[in-house]
Design an enzyme around this catalytic site. Structure first.
Site, PDB file in Angstrom:
ATOM      1  N   LYS A 290       0.848  -1.193   0.000  1.00  0.00           N
ATOM      2  CA  LYS A 290       0.000   0.000   0.000  1.00  0.00           C
ATOM      3  C   LYS A 290       0.882   1.241   0.000  1.00  0.00           C
ATOM      4  O   LYS A 290       1.845   1.336   0.751  1.00  0.00           O
ATOM      5  CB  LYS A 290      -0.906  -0.003   1.233  1.00  0.00           C
ATOM      6  CG  LYS A 290      -1.992   1.063   1.212  1.00  0.00           C
ATOM      7  CD  LYS A 290      -2.960   0.882   2.366  1.00  0.00           C
ATOM      8  CE  LYS A 290      -4.087   1.905   2.310  1.00  0.00           C
ATOM      9  NZ  LYS A 290      -5.061   1.732   3.411  1.00  0.00           N
ATOM     10  N   GLU A 379     -18.964  -6.034  10.840  1.00  0.00           N
ATOM     11  CA  GLU A 379     -19.914  -5.311  11.685  1.00  0.00           C
ATOM     12  C   GLU A 379     -20.905  -6.241  12.374  1.00  0.00           C
ATOM     13  O   GLU A 379     -21.266  -6.022  13.542  1.00  0.00           O
ATOM     14  CB  GLU A 379     -20.665  -4.264  10.843  1.00  0.00           C
ATOM     15  CG  GLU A 379     -19.816  -3.115  10.367  1.00  0.00           C
ATOM     16  CD  GLU A 379     -19.025  -3.408   9.114  1.00  0.00           C
ATOM     17  OE1 GLU A 379     -18.204  -2.568   8.710  1.00  0.00           O
ATOM     18  OE2 GLU A 379     -19.213  -4.499   8.529  1.00  0.00           O
ATOM     19  N   ARG A 407     -25.190  -2.896   8.030  1.00  0.00           N
ATOM     20  CA  ARG A 407     -24.861  -4.286   7.741  1.00  0.00           C
ATOM     21  C   ARG A 407     -25.168  -5.197   8.935  1.00  0.00           C
ATOM     22  O   ARG A 407     -25.159  -6.412   8.795  1.00  0.00           O
ATOM     23  CB  ARG A 407     -23.383  -4.395   7.370  1.00  0.00           C
ATOM     24  CG  ARG A 407     -22.934  -3.358   6.363  1.00  0.00           C
ATOM     25  CD  ARG A 407     -21.480  -3.516   5.997  1.00  0.00           C
ATOM     26  NE  ARG A 407     -21.353  -4.271   4.766  1.00  0.00           N
ATOM     27  CZ  ARG A 407     -20.200  -4.575   4.199  1.00  0.00           C
ATOM     28  NH1 ARG A 407     -19.077  -4.220   4.759  1.00  0.00           N
ATOM     29  NH2 ARG A 407     -20.160  -5.256   3.075  1.00  0.00           N
TER      30      ARG A 407
END
Length: 643
Positions: A290, A379, A407
């Site tokens: 990244k 979640e 969610r």
């Protein structure tokens, strides 16, 4: 695009992926270099998600060199990775409008481009969507279409990804999943999957044998076409022995390839070309870094996930220098307050799904790691895990962004509310969040929580009230307790005041008036205050009430308001369908009051991206919009009188 010099000589010629098909190996490398530099140049002055897209530059170039989008369907998961994709698919010259009001979206958006096969603003949806596309293609006799899902390793911590892998392996459809493994989503990835991928990545014996076997079988394939197919079981056995465990993906009936260097564009293109001819579900494990190619982003991956403006030459993040003391970010009020409370209440536990930095739970995590949990992008698990903590006598403070909470709705009802468990839900980013757009606006939480029995739903006007609500929630646990607050900066410099218990379900009057009443919920009330200041100059007298709690409503206060006023405006930074305005009208109807009630809030449509100020104005509840609504209502004739 900068036209100075020859910085983007090749990138300038790419109008869409068709222009990439005949590029030479040297040109593929050159295009990757130019694309990376262009992302750095534009994002440094027009803030957005940075590190993730830098990490997949070579992968993006290879994919569009090999596959034939939009006929071949490419799904990016999450959309943080898709900047290079956008630039190469006809949006290069408007990329500077990324995330700006009226500009292109920061995430893949099918309504924006035919090259965006699926909208992905949240995570972990790509494999499910791609499998659906592959099944649909088969049904329509378009099995020659390639379907590719690029999923970040952090997204594999969500249950939906495993559900999709399980189903895809069983369905046997032609599907390529590319696992972008960089060991980080926003904060460092967590969980057993991270450790498993690291095991594969770092096993030198496994990688050497894998490469030797694959190369040998490739040679044999020229003589015996089915050599690779026949040797698959032998190769799997070698993998299992060397890794001391079976290959998870192959146990789910995926052909597993990798890990491979995600920054070698030529090797990636070669592998992708070969994999196009292999039928069925396949997974390519790609190792990337990244922030690749920008030193500061490589070194500080969390900070450069979405760094704001920065100097593209030095990497220095350009921060606004305040003239004096400034109010804190709401997320920091949460982070510092939960730590303060946890020091006096040993039952408090902090939980977040993959957002310790974004939610500022990291403040407590650094000091009390044994009492904080980052559960990954999960979640649903975060909510039920919190329920389990509550059963064991703890007081869990579960911090989830409002739009991410959608969610876990079933878990809130089934695992928390029905059992009346004392879980404190901290809903960060409630309301319009700005440049992340429709996928991230916290528009629906008030409506979907209000209909659940036994919920306490609070939204503080400012930072002091937020602290007091957090304090109250852990004093006498009464069941599920929601505290909702917005993204961004507060309004109070001196916010660290002594804790004070708040009476549940009690609102209060902020200002008296005679012509009309405004009932607001949460920090958006500051816009009403500004509107009232404008209206006072016009001799319009407005009373302002801060409701503080959506549930239970302050019926005593509402009785007093409806007894005095027959013109009322409700104000909320949330969907006007089902929220405060709906609750007030229901109260009016149930108690036989008659008044003209105007609801201000997020309209019944999806709102795109822009600054919060621009979106408040668009939706009609900035100070000017509120003032206009007041003028119109004051000037209207009401035939009924308050009873």
């Amino acid at each position: 695009m900068s036209e100075s010099g020859e910085s983007y000589k090749l990138l300038r010629t790419i109008g869409n992926p068709d222009d990439m098909k005949s590029l030479t190996p040297d040109q593929l490398r050159q295009l990757s270099s130019e694309l990376r530099q262009y992302i750095i140049e534009v994002v440094s002055s027009n803030p957005g998600h940075f590190g993730a897209s830098l990490g997949v530059v070579e992968l993006t170039v290879a994919i569009h060199h090999v596959f034939n989008a939009p006929y071949d369907q490419i799904v990016w998961d999450v959309g943080h990775q898709a900047y290079g994709h956008k630039i190469l698919t006809g949006r290069r010259d408007i990329f500077h409008t990324n995330r700006k009001y009226g500009g292109i979206s920061g995430f893949p958006n099918p309504s924006e481009s035919k090259y965006d096969a699926f909208g992905v603003g949240h995570s972990s949806t790509s494999i499910s969507a791609a499998l659906g596309m592959a099944a649909g293609n088969d049904y329509r006799d378009e099995s020659d279409r390639q379907v590719v899902a690029i999923i970040g390793d952090g997204s594999l911590s969500a249950g939906l990804a495993y559900e999709a892998l399980n189903n895809a392996g069983h369905a046997g459809k032609n599907l390529l999943v590319i696992l972008n493994d960089n060991n980080i989503s926003i904060d460092p990835s967590v969980g057993a999957m991270k450790d498993y991928l690291l095991d594969i990545t770092t096993s030198k014996s496994y990688n050497k044998v894998k490469n030797d076997v694959w190369n040998l079988l490739g040679f044999m394939n020229k003589v015996t076409p089915n050599a690779r197919k026949y040797a698959q079981k032998i190769e799997n056995a070698i993998k299992s022995i060397l890794l001391k465990q079976s290959n998870l993906f192959e146990s789910l009936n995926f052909r597993y390839f990798g890990p491979v260097d995600g920054h070698d564009v030529l090797h990636l293109a070669e592998i992708l070309r070969d994999m196009k001819d292999i039928p069925g579900p396949k997974l390519l494990h790609v190792i990337t870094q990244k922030g690749k190619g920008f030193a500061r982003a490589e070194e500080n991956q969390t900070e450069f996930h979405s760094p704001g403006k920065f100097n593209m030459h030095t990497g220095e993040i350009i921060r606004k220098v305040p003239d004096g003391s400034e109010p804190p970010l709401y997320q920091d009020v949460f982070g510092e307050t939960i730590l303060e409370l946890a020091k006096t209440n040993k039952r408090i536990i902090g939980i977040t799904p993959a957002m310790p930095t974004g939610s500022s739970l990291k403040i407590m995590m650094d000091e009390m790691p044994e009492r904080t949990y980052d559960v990954g992008i999960a979640e649903q698990h975060a909510v039920t895990f919190s329920a389990g903590l509550a059963v064991s006598g703890m007081i869990p403070f579960c911090n989830i962004y409002s739009s991410f909470m959608q969610r876990a709705y079933d878990q809130v009802i089934h695992d928390v509310a029905i059992q009346n468990l004392p879980v404190v839900f901290l809903l960060d980013r409630g309301g319009l969040v700005g440049s992340d757009g429709a996928t991230h606006h916290g528009a629906y939480d008030l409506a979907f929580f209000r209909c659940i029995p036994g919920m306490t739903i609070a939204s503080p006007l400012n930072e002091v009230e937020m602290r007091n609500m957090m304090y109250t929630a852990q004093l006498k646990p009464i069941g599920p307790f929601v505290i909702r607050y917005p993204r961004g900066q507060g309004v109070t410099v001196d916010w660290k005041q002594p804790f004070r218990e708040v009476e549940i379900g009690q609102g209060h009057q902020l200002k008296d008036g005679t012509d009309l009443a405004i009932l607001s919920l949460g920090p958006i009330g500051k816009e009403a205050t500004r509107a009232i200041e404008l209206l006072e100059k016009e001799q319009i007298s407005v009373a302002h009430f801060d409701m503080r709690f959506l549930k239970p409503l302050d019926n005593k206060l509402l009785k007093a308001i409806f007894s005095r006023f027959n013109k009322i405006i409700t104000l909320e930074d949330a969907s006007i369908v089902g929220g405060l305005g709906s609750a007030v009208i229901e109260y009016m109807n149930d108690n036989s009051y008659k008044a003209k009630v105007i609801r201000l809030g997020i309209p019944d449509r999806f709102v795109d991206h822009g600054t919060q100020e621009e979106l408040y104005k668009e939706c009609g509840f900035d100070a000017a919009g509120i003032a206009t609504a007041v003028r119109n209502l004051v000037q209207s004739k009401i035939l009924t009188k308050a009873m």
